[in-house]
Design a protein around this motif. Structure first.
Motif, PDB file in Angstrom:
ATOM      1  N   LEU B  46       0.825  -1.210   0.000  1.00 58.02           N
ATOM      2  CA  LEU B  46       0.000   0.000   0.000  1.00 58.02           C
ATOM      3  C   LEU B  46       0.856   1.255   0.000  1.00 58.02           C
ATOM      4  CD1 LEU B  46      -2.889  -1.042   2.414  1.00 58.02           C
ATOM      5  CD2 LEU B  46      -3.136  -0.282   0.072  1.00 58.02           C
ATOM      6  N   TYR B  99      -0.141  -6.477   8.907  1.00 56.27           N
ATOM      7  CA  TYR B  99       0.944  -5.658   9.412  1.00 56.27           C
ATOM      8  C   TYR B  99       1.823  -5.162   8.275  1.00 56.27           C
ATOM      9  CZ  TYR B  99       0.104  -7.018  14.255  1.00 56.27           C
ATOM     10  OH  TYR B  99      -0.445  -7.211  15.478  1.00 56.27           O
ATOM     11  N   ALA B 101       0.901  -4.567   5.267  1.00 53.18           N
ATOM     12  CA  ALA B 101       0.177  -3.480   4.607  1.00 53.18           C
ATOM     13  C   ALA B 101       0.348  -2.185   5.393  1.00 53.18           C
ATOM     14  CB  ALA B 101      -1.303  -3.842   4.478  1.00 53.18           C
ATOM     15  N   ILE B 102       0.170  -2.268   6.698  1.00 54.84           N
ATOM     16  CA  ILE B 102       0.294  -1.073   7.533  1.00 54.84           C
ATOM     17  C   ILE B 102       1.715  -0.527   7.465  1.00 54.84           C
ATOM     18  CG2 ILE B 102       0.239  -0.242   9.913  1.00 54.84           C
ATOM     19  CD1 ILE B 102      -2.037  -2.215  10.425  1.00 54.84           C
ATOM     20  N   ILE B 105       2.168   1.437   4.348  1.00 54.35           N
ATOM     21  CA  ILE B 105       1.500   2.734   4.442  1.00 54.35           C
ATOM     22  C   ILE B 105       2.372   3.704   5.217  1.00 54.35           C
ATOM     23  CG2 ILE B 105      -0.454   3.990   5.421  1.00 54.35           C
ATOM     24  CD1 ILE B 105      -2.130   1.534   5.072  1.00 54.35           C
ATOM     25  N   ALA B 106       2.897   3.215   6.342  1.00 55.98           N
ATOM     26  CA  ALA B 106       3.738   4.080   7.173  1.00 55.98           C
ATOM     27  C   ALA B 106       4.945   4.561   6.376  1.00 55.98           C
ATOM     28  CB  ALA B 106       4.177   3.326   8.426  1.00 55.98           C
ATOM     29  N   GLU B 109       3.957   7.287   4.079  1.00 58.35           N
ATOM     30  CA  GLU B 109       3.682   8.518   4.826  1.00 58.35           C
ATOM     31  C   GLU B 109       4.971   9.236   5.171  1.00 58.35           C
ATOM     32  OE1 GLU B 109       0.881  10.209   6.200  1.00 58.35           O
ATOM     33  OE2 GLU B 109      -0.089   9.088   4.605  1.00 58.35           O
ATOM     34  N   ILE B 110       5.980   8.452   5.567  1.00 65.67           N
ATOM     35  CA  ILE B 110       7.263   9.048   5.894  1.00 65.67           C
ATOM     36  C   ILE B 110       7.830   9.767   4.680  1.00 65.67           C
ATOM     37  CG2 ILE B 110       9.661   8.541   6.472  1.00 65.67           C
ATOM     38  CD1 ILE B 110       8.651   6.292   8.212  1.00 65.67           C
ATOM     39  N   ALA B 239      -1.734   8.736  -0.955  1.00 68.19           N
ATOM     40  CA  ALA B 239      -2.415   7.452  -0.785  1.00 68.19           C
ATOM     41  C   ALA B 239      -3.520   7.286  -1.819  1.00 68.19           C
ATOM     42  CB  ALA B 239      -2.992   7.355   0.628  1.00 68.19           C
TER      43      ALA B 239
ATOM     44  N   PHE C  93     -10.044  -0.823   7.681  1.00 68.78           N
ATOM     45  CA  PHE C  93      -9.455   0.398   7.161  1.00 68.78           C
ATOM     46  C   PHE C  93     -10.449   1.545   7.106  1.00 68.78           C
ATOM     47  CE2 PHE C  93      -5.097   0.092   5.621  1.00 68.78           C
ATOM     48  CZ  PHE C  93      -4.817  -1.229   5.879  1.00 68.78           C
ATOM     49  N   TYR C 162     -13.107   4.913   1.410  1.00 66.79           N
ATOM     50  CA  TYR C 162     -13.186   5.982   0.423  1.00 66.79           C
ATOM     51  C   TYR C 162     -14.630   6.375   0.139  1.00 66.79           C
ATOM     52  CZ  TYR C 162      -8.312   6.579  -0.797  1.00 66.79           C
ATOM     53  OH  TYR C 162      -6.983   6.910  -0.769  1.00 66.79           O
ATOM     54  N   PHE C 278      -9.568   9.755   8.457  1.00 72.66           N
ATOM     55  CA  PHE C 278      -8.576   9.014   7.689  1.00 72.66           C
ATOM     56  C   PHE C 278      -7.175   9.425   8.116  1.00 72.66           C
ATOM     57  CE2 PHE C 278      -6.947   6.493   4.468  1.00 72.66           C
ATOM     58  CZ  PHE C 278      -6.112   7.200   3.628  1.00 72.66           C
ATOM     59  N   LEU C 282      -3.763   6.225  10.793  1.00 73.28           N
ATOM     60  CA  LEU C 282      -2.428   5.692  11.060  1.00 73.28           C
ATOM     61  C   LEU C 282      -2.116   5.747  12.551  1.00 73.28           C
ATOM     62  CD1 LEU C 282      -0.466   4.430   9.110  1.00 73.28           C
ATOM     63  CD2 LEU C 282       0.851   6.523   9.128  1.00 73.28           C
ATOM     64  N   PHE C 285      -3.917   2.919  14.116  1.00 75.52           N
ATOM     65  CA  PHE C 285      -3.159   1.694  13.893  1.00 75.52           C
ATOM     66  C   PHE C 285      -1.984   1.634  14.857  1.00 75.52           C
ATOM     67  CE2 PHE C 285      -5.595  -0.029  10.822  1.00 75.52           C
ATOM     68  CZ  PHE C 285      -5.478   0.422   9.529  1.00 75.52           C
ATOM     69  N   PHE C 327       4.341   7.892  14.122  1.00 72.99           N
ATOM     70  CA  PHE C 327       4.907   6.966  13.144  1.00 72.99           C
ATOM     71  C   PHE C 327       6.052   6.187  13.730  1.00 72.99           C
ATOM     72  CE2 PHE C 327       2.291   8.534  10.241  1.00 72.99           C
ATOM     73  CZ  PHE C 327       2.690   9.554   9.397  1.00 72.99           C
ATOM     74  N   LEU C 330       4.948   3.446  15.802  1.00 72.38           N
ATOM     75  CA  LEU C 330       4.414   2.353  14.983  1.00 72.38           C
ATOM     76  C   LEU C 330       5.548   1.540  14.395  1.00 72.38           C
ATOM     77  CD1 LEU C 330       2.112   0.918  13.515  1.00 72.38           C
ATOM     78  CD2 LEU C 330       2.213   2.670  11.762  1.00 72.38           C
ATOM     79  N   ILE C 331       6.505   2.226  13.801  1.00 66.68           N
ATOM     80  CA  ILE C 331       7.594   1.523  13.143  1.00 66.68           C
ATOM     81  C   ILE C 331       8.445   0.764  14.136  1.00 66.68           C
ATOM     82  CG2 ILE C 331       9.730   1.888  11.854  1.00 66.68           C
ATOM     83  CD1 ILE C 331       8.174   4.193  10.479  1.00 66.68           C
ATOM     84  N   LEU C 334       6.651  -2.328  15.194  1.00 72.39           N
ATOM     85  CA  LEU C 334       6.661  -3.358  14.151  1.00 72.39           C
ATOM     86  C   LEU C 334       8.038  -3.998  14.038  1.00 72.39           C
ATOM     87  CD1 LEU C 334       4.541  -1.742  11.312  1.00 72.39           C
ATOM     88  CD2 LEU C 334       3.923  -3.677  12.745  1.00 72.39           C
TER      89      LEU C 334
END
Lengths: 268, 320, 348
Positions: B46, B99, B101-102, B105-106, B109-110, B239, C93, C162, C278, C282, C285, C327, C330-331, C334
């Motif tokens: 994504l 995960y 996919a997420i 996306i991240a 975004e960065i 996106a 989503f 969407y 939207f 993130l 998430f 972010f 999140l990163i 992960l």
């Protein structure tokens, strides 16, 4: 490079020592130790939840053990990734058959052939034409194996159209493409009719005689085990509680207790 | 709210439709990368717009800030985008589908955030101009050649041709790759990684390669997009772009590279054809309507005909 | 139904207190979820004390208060996401746009129909809950019946996102709008912390609702059934759980929480645009992943932690990097611990 043991040497082809794997607090494998002799047909039995499939997954790299030792042909395969273990010469089937249904039977077979430089991008660049010749020889070899397993007429059908029994045969034939020296079969007779089951067992014996392939299989049917296994390893509670000749093991009190214990819970 | 057609027939606007053809071509190239990832490897990328941005910005920065020739900047920028693909892939492809996919996306975004904030490098929201001097030269030459057959004032044709020729080249390359043993391993991984691993294939490595290649393809789409609008700014690589790409992907058919072309042309001709309907809506609402339609396309295709127009039902392995 | 071969004593405690904890998933130190939750709380308190020591009472306490405001609506949104994932294995989503839907419904009731904000909020909660239920009946249930794969469901969810978002934009336009709430008055308390009255209301309402949800999840029959389903669907069915009913209830709860979260965001931030949900997705998430996707308690903790961490970061770096902090979390999660603080494994 593994030092190649000659067939007939006494060293075990596969050995597991004090293997441990826990999930949270649940010990799926709790200090398992056993050996498999080269060229043998060994059965791995035990009540449900004994840790047999987990052991297979540990042996083939799909799960990482906590501690212990796993050796194949004298070399450690402890915590090696699945593809590396496969390349060392161990093939396996899965409890739920993994025929690649979105590919043809022939593609399934050709996929499994080892030493294909054209499977790497770099290999494609350096062997831009010779790989097609290799494809032809792989195709021929695949056809031979398919004929052996009587699947040749289905070679270009999508594996998804095959029956359950045919998929089991495909999974077996496929792993042989990689010329493994040891094969782990996870409940090879589960869900197949008795005729097909006998065919599968016949293949096992033939392959052992012709090529010296070692077989380790998980099985629940005692008659099958008695009639086909050279040796039996019994697991319960994540440990190996007995191992030896089928008749010895059958009479072993610990084994009887383990099975009876399981049945007692069934009744309760 | 009954729309009524304007009096002029749409076909008189050849220039307009050529422009649509260019956009369709750019999206088709972009979506080839998505097809490789989603349709043939089973990984949900994504973040493709982010790789497109990296390619475009790298190209422009090399040309504008470092004075490189476009002939050098383009391949190097593509390599940079592919490297970014590897970097994003290395930690991400080990993760479970959602995960992954997420994570992508991240990553996108960065990239977009950096493009907006690293103003000295990227020009921030004002973007970068003037990187297309090389293209302008080529275009002048091509138009000169066209004028000999009387098409000299159709100034969209050069870019249209380049775009679709590029698509054809990439399509052929991908189709060829697909029919190699490499492609075969990829298809196996798509359906069942464990089965592939048990046969000695390193699934991780293939997934990283797939993402890296898609990033390179995205970069190429990025160059053409940049040339088309003569400007590179963060808002383009959003996106929404990836989202429309996915709609094209499923419409044309998962697992069909040629379907990508069909899906893109179809979707864009419908979306742009709607311009000829005079709707009593303001511009931003019309934009919203288009995205809403794309959303409906995505839902309807996935719900009613998941293999799309040209996908093969037997090859549908829609792993999550 | 037979008990597992080895029923370690503590595992039975764990299953009772976390949303889902099968043996393979409470890996690591083997601490139960409850114990980890307390550890997190303790950790947060320690951080606050350190910040007070380093940056002074007022800035640290103010940042913490601001963090709680954001954290409550993050948490409310994230819990809904986690519930749906836990029970249905679906990453919704469209969840961010549920928040937008809730906010705009409240806007319609409050600014257009001039209803008091409380009533408008109630309407928003009900409407979004209904939206979730309708989508379940119209789309998710039929798709599951047809054995739709994960990719299909994922893309449908994105498509829905969407459709909802742009549907709202077509109706309401892109210009920023506001709810009719008090944006001027503020309160001071606890030695210098200043919050808008609305912000204070947001925190209080949010925390109360979160507490209610947490209690209901552990104690009520529905909560137990949700957790049973999250654990193992076929087992739950055998045990007599009416999966269809529980799934609808999950969507109603998730939708309702999302609607409330949307209204609270609109109230706290002050302005609404159709993209805001939207844009929050993130972060939602990040909160769910941090807490452990599929674990509602984790999402709650994750949301609060995310809000707090973002605000605490402003004590050290320029506030415009707040989102980047999200972010980064999140990163990092992960990369280092994909199953989050409390959740199921993310590696294959």
């Amino acid at each position: 490079m593994a030092a190649r043991h000659e067939q007939g040497r006494k060293d075990p082809i596969f050995a597991v020592r004090d293997l441990v794997k826990g999930f949270g607090g649940l010990m799926a494998v709790d200090g398992a130790t056993f050996q498999v002799s080269r060229g043998s047909i060994t059965a791995l039995i035990g009540p449900n939840g004994a840790g047999k499939t987990t052991l297979f997954n540990l042996a083939t790299g799909f799960i990482k053990p906590d501690r212990g030792a796993i050796e194949f042909e004298g070399q450690s395969v402890f915590r090696r990734p699945p593809h590396a273990v496969a390349r060392r010469g161990i093939g396996r089937t899965f409890q739920i058959t993994k025929a690649l249904t979105a590919m043809t039977v022939m593609d399934n077979m050709m996929l499994a052939a080892p030493d294909q430089p054209a499977e790497q991008l770099l290999g494609l660049l350096t062997h831009p034409f010779s790989w097609r010749r290799q494809e032809q020889s792989i195709r021929d070899r695949s056809m031979e194996l398919l004929e052996r397993f009587r699947l040749a007429s289905l070679a270009y059908a999508y594996a998804g159209t095959l029956s359950g029994g045919q998929r089991k045969l495909l999974e077996f034939a496929r792993l042989l493409m990689a010329k493994p020296r040891m094969v782990l079969l996870d409940e090879p007779l589960a869900g197949v009719n008795p005729v097909l089951g006998q065919q599968i067992l016949a293949h096992v014996h033939e392959l052992r005689s012709e090529q010296g392939i070692t077989f380790l299989f998980i099985e629940h049917d005692m008659e099958v085990v008695m009639n086909n296994a050279d040796r039996v390893i019994v697991m319960a509670f994540g440990r190996v509680i007995a191992s030896g000749l089928p008749l010895e093991v059958r009479r072993d009190q610990r084994v009887i207790d383990a099975y009876l214990g399981a049945h007692a819970e069934d009744v309760a | 709210m009954i729309p009524h057609l304007i009096g002029i027939t749409p076909f008189a606007h050849a220039d307009f439709w050529l422009g649509v053809g260019i956009v369709a071509g750019i999206y088709a190239i972009f979506t080839l990368g998505l097809q490789l990832n989603v349709g043939f490897t089973g990984i949900v990328n994504l973040g493709q717009a982010g790789f497109m941005a990296i390619g475009a910005y790298a190209m422009a920065i090399l040309i504008l800030t470092y004075g490189w020739s476009p002939w050098l900047a383009l391949p190097v920028a593509t390599l940079i985008a592919m490297l970014a693909g590897v970097i994003v892939a290395m930690p991400s492809v080990r993760l479970r589908g959602d995960y992954l996919a997420i994570a992508t996306i991240a990553a996108a975004e960065i990239v977009q955030s950096t493009a907006q904030n690293a103003i000295s490098l990227t020009g921030g929201n004002n973007g970068l101009l003037g990187f297309d001097a090389g293209w302008q030269t080529i275009q002048v030459w091509l138009l000169g050649a066209l004028s000999t057959i009387g098409l000299g004032d159709m100034d969209q044709i050069p870019l249209l041709a380049v775009t679709w020729i590029t698509f054809a080249v990439l399509l052929t390359t991908l189709l060829t790759l697909q029919h190699t043993p490499w492609g075969r391993v990829l298809r196996a991984i798509r359906e069942d990684e464990d089965a592939a691993e048990a046969l000695g294939k390193n699934a991780y490595a293939y997934k990283v390669q797939s993402l890296a290649l898609a990033a390179g393809i995205g970069a190429i789409a990025g160059y053409l997009l940049a040339i088309n609008i003569t400007l590179i700014y963060p808002g383009t690589y959003s996106a929404d772009f990836t989202f429309i790409g996915f709609a094209i992907l499923v419409l044309g058919g998962l697992g069909s590279y040629s379907g990508v072309a069909l899906g893109s042309v179809l979707l864009w001709f419908v979306l742009e054809g709607a311009r000829f309907l005079d709707l009593p809506l303001s511009a931003d609402k019309v934009a919203a309507l288009r995205l809403l339609i794309v959303g409906l396309v995505l839902i309807l295709v996935m719900a009613l005909r998941p293999q799309g127009i040209l996908g093969k039902r037997e090859e549908m392995v829609l792993r999550g | 139904m037979r008990p597992p071969r080895h029923p370690p004593f503590f595992l039975m405690l764990t299953t009772a207190s976390s949303l889902e904890a099968t043996p393979s998933e409470t890996a690591g130190l083997g601490l139960s979820t409850g114990a980890r939750g307390l550890a997190l709380l303790g950790g947060a308190a320690v951080v606050v004390l350190i910040l007070i020591a380093v940056k002074g009472y007022q800035p640290a306490a103010q940042a913490t208060a601001n963090g709680l405001v954001a954290g409550t609506y993050f948490a409310l949104g994230a819990v809904g996401l986690a519930l749906v994932f836990g029970v249905l294995r679906l990453v919704n989503f469209a969840h961010g746009d549920f928040l937008t839907f809730g906010a705009y419904t409240a806007l319609l009731a409050n600014a257009f129909f001039r209803l008091p904000i409380i009533v408008a909020t109630a309407i928003a909660i009900a409407a979004t809950a209904l939206l979730g239920a309708i989508l379940e009946l119209a789309i998710w249930r039929p798709m599951r019946a047809r054995h739709a794969g994960g990719l299909q469901l994922l893309l449908i969810a994105i498509g829905l996102a969407y459709v909802i978002r742009n549907g709202i934009q077509i109706v309401a336009g892109t210009e920023p709008r506001s709810l009719q709430v008090d944006v001027t008055s503020a309160v001071s308390f606890m030695g210098g912390i200043r919050l808008g009255t609305t912000e204070l209301a947001v925190v209080l309402i949010g925390l109360v609702v979160l507490l209610l949800v947490a209690v209901l999840l552990s104690v009520s029959r529905l909560g137990k059934e949700m957790r049973a389903l999250a654990d193992n669907v076929s087992l739950a069915e055998v045990a007599g759980v009416d999966t269809g009913r529980v799934i609808i209830a999950t969507w109603l709860v998730a939708g309702g929480l999302a609607g409330l979260a949307g209204v609270l965001v609109a109230a706290a931030v002050g302005v609404l645009t159709p993209q805001f949900g939207f844009q929050l997705l993130l972060s939602l998430f990040a909160a769910t992943v941090l807490g452990g996707i599929g674990n509602a308690y984790g999402a709650l903790a994750g949301g609060l932690l995310l809000g707090l961490t973002q605000e605490w970061s402003t004590l050290f770096i320029d506030p415009r990097w707040k989102l980047a902090v999200g972010f980064a979390i999140l990163i990092l999660t992960l990369l280092i611990r994909p199953n989050g603080l409390l959740g199921r494994p993310a590696l294959k």
